[in-house]
Design a protein around this motif. Structure first.
Motif, PDB file in Angstrom:
ATOM      1  N   HIS A 186       0.942  -1.224   0.023  1.00 11.26           N
ATOM      2  CA  HIS A 186      -0.191   0.047   0.112  1.00 11.26           C
ATOM      3  C   HIS A 186       0.793   1.074   0.017  1.00 11.26           C
TER       4      HIS A 186
ATOM      5  N   HIS B 169      -7.750   6.471   2.652  1.00  8.50           N
ATOM      6  CA  HIS B 169      -7.014   5.916   1.281  1.00  8.50           C
ATOM      7  C   HIS B 169      -7.677   7.022   0.290  1.00  8.50           C
TER       8      HIS B 169
ATOM      9  N   LEU C  70     -10.735   2.561   1.754  1.00 16.05           N
ATOM     10  CA  LEU C  70     -10.716   2.280   3.487  1.00 16.05           C
ATOM     11  C   LEU C  70     -10.474   3.635   4.276  1.00 16.05           C
TER      12      LEU C  70
ATOM     13  N   HIS D 231      -9.895   4.401   8.154  1.00 16.40           N
ATOM     14  CA  HIS D 231      -9.477   3.376   9.557  1.00 16.40           C
ATOM     15  C   HIS D 231      -8.691   4.016  10.458  1.00 16.40           C
TER      16      HIS D 231
ATOM     17  N   TRP E  64       5.065   6.897   2.487  1.00 17.20           N
ATOM     18  CA  TRP E  64       5.658   5.762   2.705  1.00 17.20           C
ATOM     19  C   TRP E  64       4.892   4.699   2.277  1.00 17.20           C
TER      20      TRP E  64
ATOM     21  N   HIS F  38       1.153   4.499   1.197  1.00 16.10           N
ATOM     22  CA  HIS F  38       0.359   5.528   1.948  1.00 16.10           C
ATOM     23  C   HIS F  38       0.346   6.870   1.645  1.00 16.10           C
TER      24      HIS F  38
ATOM     25  N   HIS G 282       3.741   0.152   2.872  1.00 15.47           N
ATOM     26  CA  HIS G 282       3.623  -0.939   3.715  1.00 15.47           C
ATOM     27  C   HIS G 282       2.676  -1.935   3.090  1.00 15.47           C
TER      28      HIS G 282
ATOM     29  N   HIS H  46      -0.628  -4.046   3.274  1.00 12.24           N
ATOM     30  CA  HIS H  46      -1.925  -4.068   3.586  1.00 12.24           C
ATOM     31  C   HIS H  46      -2.755  -5.413   3.983  1.00 12.24           C
TER      32      HIS H  46
ATOM     33  N   HIS I 132      -5.206   4.284  12.130  1.00 12.77           N
ATOM     34  CA  HIS I 132      -3.917   3.562  11.688  1.00 12.77           C
ATOM     35  C   HIS I 132      -2.949   3.208  12.953  1.00 12.77           C
TER      36      HIS I 132
ATOM     37  N   HIS J 151      -7.155   7.403   9.032  1.00 15.84           N
ATOM     38  CA  HIS J 151      -6.574   7.494   7.827  1.00 15.84           C
ATOM     39  C   HIS J 151      -7.680   7.172   6.618  1.00 15.84           C
TER      40      HIS J 151
HETATM   41 CU1  C2O Z   1      -1.078   3.432   6.096  1.00 14.42          CU
HETATM   42 CU2  C2O Z   1      -4.662   1.717   5.429  1.00 14.42          CU
HETATM   43  O1  C2O Z   1      -2.621   2.366   5.620  1.00 14.42           O
END
Ligand code: C2O
Ligand code: CU
Length: 474
Positions: free
Chosen positions: A93, A410, A454, A456, A133, A95, A135, A137, A458, A408
């Motif tokens: 993902h 998306h 999404l 959510h 960044w 971000h 990462h 998911h 974090h 957060h």
């Molecule tokens: Cu850093 Cu849903 O993500």
């Protein structure tokens, strides 16, 4: 000059091909012409806590923690061939980047999880300059918690003038005395309280000691909080950093109250710091977010060399705005999102798998948080809000829990309009906004990126325990 950050070397190894123009004065290579960057996720070892300890078994990108720095120019196209060499499925993902939905890397929502041994190609344009960044998911608590993350920098076409740029990616680990990761990723106390807070803080994958600087130099610092749950409140004693961007998005440059920047999980900040100390001087960089546990993150160590200049550089530090559409508050769709649940939160029951259930019963399934009374259990769910493409939306986040939540969204960045009814100054745009206990935060955006996105917390343990929802742009 010795450096803490490994960023420039990483940029070369990453094969991104983009040089740091404005810092080194070299032309950047257009990423559109650059080959696909190969990015593997795999188990590895890292010397996180210093030579007197054994190496730590981690999961990481490109064989190291943090993963390679991806550095491109605004407007360029990023193409990544992801290869999963983990023992379980994963995704990547991006971000904070406004990417097409199918490139967003959310396993089970925007793509199928990438199985062990499989590949997936990501490719998208980079509309915004800033500090971002990447990462996984997929099972994020464990995958990010084991070290899967890396910095992604999108440079402005005309960067501001600084002498040096540094990327600091902060993380927090829960480790044993033998420097092994404690594998209690499903810990219910973490889920129901403040998340998985560890005992070891690293900066660019090591425990930092000192940060050598030269008197008179101007540094642009890109801070990224990659921790599962730890907040940082960094205080640069003896210095007056100015904030020029939050979550990659430029704001009106301003001094930090107390010289202190607070970063919840996933948040980023770009600071400009004039090194106004004298040669040989030393200053503490303190993290005092958890006040009883304030500690010195590192020492800012001035070299003996004569100052680079006597007065701070007289050059503008305001960044050019990114092409974000301004929300039209008058015609905006309005939606309230209540954050509920958790320990000491007073939520007695919620909707779980389509039925009203007591919190105790829900807790037996490892879930404990809700958005608008719904505890998320899977990613395919009724959206919290559906907005027609191109329309503006104002969302009021009301935190009825006893904990802070970095929320957060998306696919979009949003304006932060107000906190408890008071307008937020400096023109702040974010993708991850902190909402304090009992606080109400209003955000606004133009829903211009189609898809199910999404939304959510974090704090990864909160997300895993139900604190997520969808915003549909139809
Ligand atoms: Cu850093 Cu849903 O993500
Ligand atoms: Cu949370």
């Amino acid at each position: 000059m010795p450096r803490i950050a490994f960023s420039r070397r990483q940029a070369l190894l990453a094969g991104a091909g983009a040089a740091t123009a404005g810092v080194l004065g070299l032309p950047a290579v257009e990423a559109a012409k650059a080959p696909e960057i190969r990015l593997s996720a795999k188990p590895g070892r890292a010397q996180l806590v210093g030579p007197s300890y054994p190496q730590t078994e981690v999961w990481c990108y490109g064989g190291r923690v943090p993963g390679p720095e991806l550095r491109l120019r605004q407007g360029a196209r990023l193409a990544v061939a992801f290869e999963n060499q983990l023992p379980e499925s994963s995704t990547v993902h991006w971000h904070g980047l406004r990417v097409p939905n199918a490139m967003d890397g959310v396993a089970g929502l925007t793509q199928a999880p990438v199985a062990p041994g499989e590949r997936f190609s990501y490719a998208f344009d980079l509309p915004d300059a800033g500090t971002f960044w990447y990462h996984p998911h997929q099972r994020s608590v464990e995958q990010i918690g084991r070290g899967l993350y890396g910095p992604l920098v999108v440079e402005e076409t005309e960067p501001i003038r600084v002498d040096r740029e540094e990327v600091w990616i902060l993380d927090d680990w829960r480790m044993t005395e033998e420097a092994a990761i404690v594998e209690d990723f499903d810990n219910f106390h973490d889920k129901s309280h403040a998340g998985r807070i560890g005992n070891t803080v690293t900066l660019n994958g090591i425990i930092p000691e000192s940060f050598p600087v030269r008197a008179g130099e101007r540094i642009r610092l890109r801070l990224i909080n990659a921790a599962n749950a730890r907040f940082f409140a960094l205080k640069f004693t003896g210095h007056q950093p100015r904030l020029i961007a939050l979550d990659g998005q430029p704001c009106a440059p301003h001094a930090l109250p107390d010289g202190r920047i607070v970063l919840g999980p996933a948040m980023r900040a770009d600071l400009v710091i004039d090194m106004t100390g004298r040669p040989g001087e030393r200053f503490d960089l303190i993290d005092d977010h958890y006040q009883r546990f304030a500690y010195r993150l590192l020492e800012i160590a001035y070299e003996a060399d004569a100052p680079l200049r006597e007065n701070p550089l007289d050059a503008p530090i305001a960044l050019p705005a990114n092409p974000l559409p301004a929300p039209d508050l008058g015609s905006a769709v309005r939606q309230r999102v209540v954050l509920g649940g958790g320990a000491m939160g007073g939520m007695a029951s919620a909707t779980f798998r389509g039925q009203t259930k007591g919190l105790r019963e829900i807790a037996r399934e490892g879930k404990v948080w809700a958005l608008n009374g719904v505890v998320a259990d899977r990613l395919r769910m009724e959206p919290l809000l559906t907005v027609q493409r191109g329309r503006s939306a104002v969302i009021e986040l009301a935190n009825e829990t006893a904990f802070d939540h970095p929320m957060h969204l998306h696919g979009h960045s949003f304006r932060v309009l107000s906190r408890d009814g008071r307008p937020v100054p400096h023109g702040i745009w974010q993708d991850t906004v902190l909402v304090a206990p009992r606080e109400k935060v209003e955000i606004a955006l133009v829903a211009d990126n189609p898809g199910d996105w999404l939304f959510h917390c974090h704090i990864l343990e909160h997300m895993a325990a139900g604190m997520m929802g969808l915003i549909r742009v139809a």
